[in-house]
Design a protein around this motif. Structure first.
Motif, PDB file in Angstrom:
ATOM      1  N   ARG A   2      23.102 -26.857  42.860  1.00  0.00           N
ATOM      2  CA  ARG A   2      23.789 -25.948  41.961  1.00  0.00           C
ATOM      3  C   ARG A   2      24.587 -24.918  42.761  1.00  0.00           C
ATOM      4  O   ARG A   2      24.306 -24.660  43.940  1.00  0.00           O
ATOM      5  CB  ARG A   2      22.786 -25.242  41.043  1.00  0.00           C
ATOM      6  N   GLU A  37      34.235 -28.625  48.753  1.00  0.00           N
ATOM      7  CA  GLU A  37      33.792 -29.881  48.129  1.00  0.00           C
ATOM      8  C   GLU A  37      32.338 -29.787  47.683  1.00  0.00           C
ATOM      9  O   GLU A  37      31.972 -30.332  46.624  1.00  0.00           O
ATOM     10  CB  GLU A  37      33.978 -31.039  49.104  1.00  0.00           C
ATOM     11  N   MET A  38      31.520 -29.113  48.441  1.00  0.00           N
ATOM     12  CA  MET A  38      30.128 -28.939  48.042  1.00  0.00           C
ATOM     13  C   MET A  38      30.036 -28.180  46.718  1.00  0.00           C
ATOM     14  O   MET A  38      29.202 -28.502  45.860  1.00  0.00           O
ATOM     15  CB  MET A  38      29.363 -28.194  49.141  1.00  0.00           C
ATOM     16  N   HIS A  39      30.896 -27.198  46.532  1.00  0.00           N
ATOM     17  CA  HIS A  39      30.902 -26.446  45.276  1.00  0.00           C
ATOM     18  C   HIS A  39      31.470 -27.290  44.127  1.00  0.00           C
ATOM     19  O   HIS A  39      30.955 -27.245  43.006  1.00  0.00           O
ATOM     20  CB  HIS A  39      31.709 -25.158  45.437  1.00  0.00           C
ATOM     21  N   LEU A  40      32.502 -28.055  44.414  1.00  0.00           N
ATOM     22  CA  LEU A  40      33.091 -28.893  43.374  1.00  0.00           C
ATOM     23  C   LEU A  40      32.118 -29.959  42.884  1.00  0.00           C
ATOM     24  O   LEU A  40      32.151 -30.357  41.709  1.00  0.00           O
ATOM     25  CB  LEU A  40      34.370 -29.563  43.891  1.00  0.00           C
ATOM     26  N   GLU A  41      31.264 -30.429  43.795  1.00  0.00           N
ATOM     27  CA  GLU A  41      30.307 -31.477  43.441  1.00  0.00           C
ATOM     28  C   GLU A  41      28.993 -30.919  42.906  1.00  0.00           C
ATOM     29  O   GLU A  41      28.102 -31.689  42.519  1.00  0.00           O
ATOM     30  CB  GLU A  41      30.022 -32.351  44.671  1.00  0.00           C
ATOM     31  N   ALA A  42      28.857 -29.611  42.864  1.00  0.00           N
ATOM     32  CA  ALA A  42      27.636 -29.009  42.325  1.00  0.00           C
ATOM     33  C   ALA A  42      27.474 -29.387  40.857  1.00  0.00           C
ATOM     34  O   ALA A  42      28.453 -29.542  40.127  1.00  0.00           O
ATOM     35  CB  ALA A  42      27.682 -27.489  42.472  1.00  0.00           C
ATOM     36  N   SER A  43      26.237 -29.542  40.421  1.00  0.00           N
ATOM     37  CA  SER A  43      25.972 -30.008  39.060  1.00  0.00           C
ATOM     38  C   SER A  43      26.497 -29.059  37.994  1.00  0.00           C
ATOM     39  O   SER A  43      26.796 -29.476  36.876  1.00  0.00           O
ATOM     40  CB  SER A  43      24.466 -30.226  38.867  1.00  0.00           C
ATOM     41  N   ALA A  45      29.226 -26.985  38.466  1.00  0.00           N
ATOM     42  CA  ALA A  45      30.535 -26.483  38.889  1.00  0.00           C
ATOM     43  C   ALA A  45      31.447 -26.200  37.701  1.00  0.00           C
ATOM     44  O   ALA A  45      32.129 -25.168  37.664  1.00  0.00           O
ATOM     45  CB  ALA A  45      31.198 -27.483  39.833  1.00  0.00           C
ATOM     46  N   ARG A  73      43.421 -29.966  46.211  1.00  0.00           N
ATOM     47  CA  ARG A  73      42.110 -30.397  45.691  1.00  0.00           C
ATOM     48  C   ARG A  73      41.708 -29.580  44.474  1.00  0.00           C
ATOM     49  O   ARG A  73      41.155 -30.123  43.506  1.00  0.00           O
ATOM     50  CB  ARG A  73      41.057 -30.267  46.804  1.00  0.00           C
ATOM     51  N   TRP A  77      40.999 -30.916  40.661  1.00  0.00           N
ATOM     52  CA  TRP A  77      39.729 -30.664  39.978  1.00  0.00           C
ATOM     53  C   TRP A  77      39.950 -29.945  38.657  1.00  0.00           C
ATOM     54  O   TRP A  77      39.373 -30.325  37.631  1.00  0.00           O
ATOM     55  CB  TRP A  77      38.825 -29.844  40.891  1.00  0.00           C
ATOM     56  N   HIS A  81      38.990 -31.503  34.797  1.00  0.00           N
ATOM     57  CA  HIS A  81      37.767 -31.016  34.146  1.00  0.00           C
ATOM     58  C   HIS A  81      37.980 -30.010  33.023  1.00  0.00           C
ATOM     59  O   HIS A  81      37.020 -29.694  32.303  1.00  0.00           O
ATOM     60  CB  HIS A  81      36.839 -30.388  35.191  1.00  0.00           C
TER      61      HIS A  81
END
Length: 213
Positions: A2, A37-43, A45, A73, A77, A81
């Protein structure tokens, strides 16, 4: 994972990335790209877009104009979304830090064009006279779409023939031939001459299609 959980790592990451700074962008950029990218892939986000934007903003600010791929990027995103109203809200912040790569503008313009296609095309109007073309100074598109096109062309107007064509196509879809003519003239004044032949050919093709509809 998260967004909240990533916050606990933030101070350590910031210290490392900021130490590199814009002077070592070739090293710092991959680090910021991974962190984003870690933040974008967070559940969560999509539920915390402002916090994700904060991460992008930090990277873009630290890289001082060398973070174009991060902006592309983010545009990808946001467009994937969120609905257009939210994308418009978020993109104001995205475009606040120039420069903006043409690829980012293309992604954001696609969201606008998809919305336009949902609307019925305007009724056909007569092809304007030369005098009417001279009086036509603005393109009668949705103001948000028009502002985005103008922003893109203010940065990339000398080389982005594809964006000039997309701009003209939006006007032609509304059967606004006068506005399309204005865009055509502006494009030829702005574009490098090496783009003129292909631009004219593709514009004429779009114009014929619009008149045949």
């Amino acid at each position: 994972l998260r967004v909240d959980a990533l916050a606990s790592l933030g101070s350590r990451f910031d210290a490392c990335a900021l130490a590199l700074g814009a002077e070592h962008a070739e090293l710092a950029l991959p680090m910021w790209a991974l962190w984003l990218e870690m933040h974008l892939e967070a559940s969560d986000a999509a539920k915390s877009p402002e916090r994700v934007l904060d991460v992008w903003w930090a990277g873009e600010s630290a890289l001082r104009g060398h973070g174009g791929s991060l902006k592309v990027r983010m545009a990808e995103w946001l467009s994937a979304h969120f609905n257009l109203a939210l994308v418009r809200d978020f993109r104001a912040r995205l475009l606040k830090l120039p420069p903006t790569p043409v690829e980012a503008y293309e992604l954001l313009l696609t969201a606008e064009e998809l919305e336009m296609r949902k609307q019925p095309s305007a009724a056909k109007v007569a092809v304007p006279t030369q005098q009417q073309r001279k009086r036509q100074r603005t393109v009668q598109l949705d103001s948000s779409a028009r502002q985005l096109f103008e922003a893109a062309l203010s940065e990339h107007g000398t080389s982005a023939s594809a964006i000039w064509l997309r701009y003209a196509r939006c006007a032609l879809r509304q059967s606004d031939f006068a506005a399309a003519s204005v865009i055509h003239r502006r494009a030829l004044k702005s574009l490098d001459k090496s783009y003129h032949a292909s631009f004219i050919a593709e514009y004429q093709q779009q114009l014929h299609l619009a008149r045949d509809c």
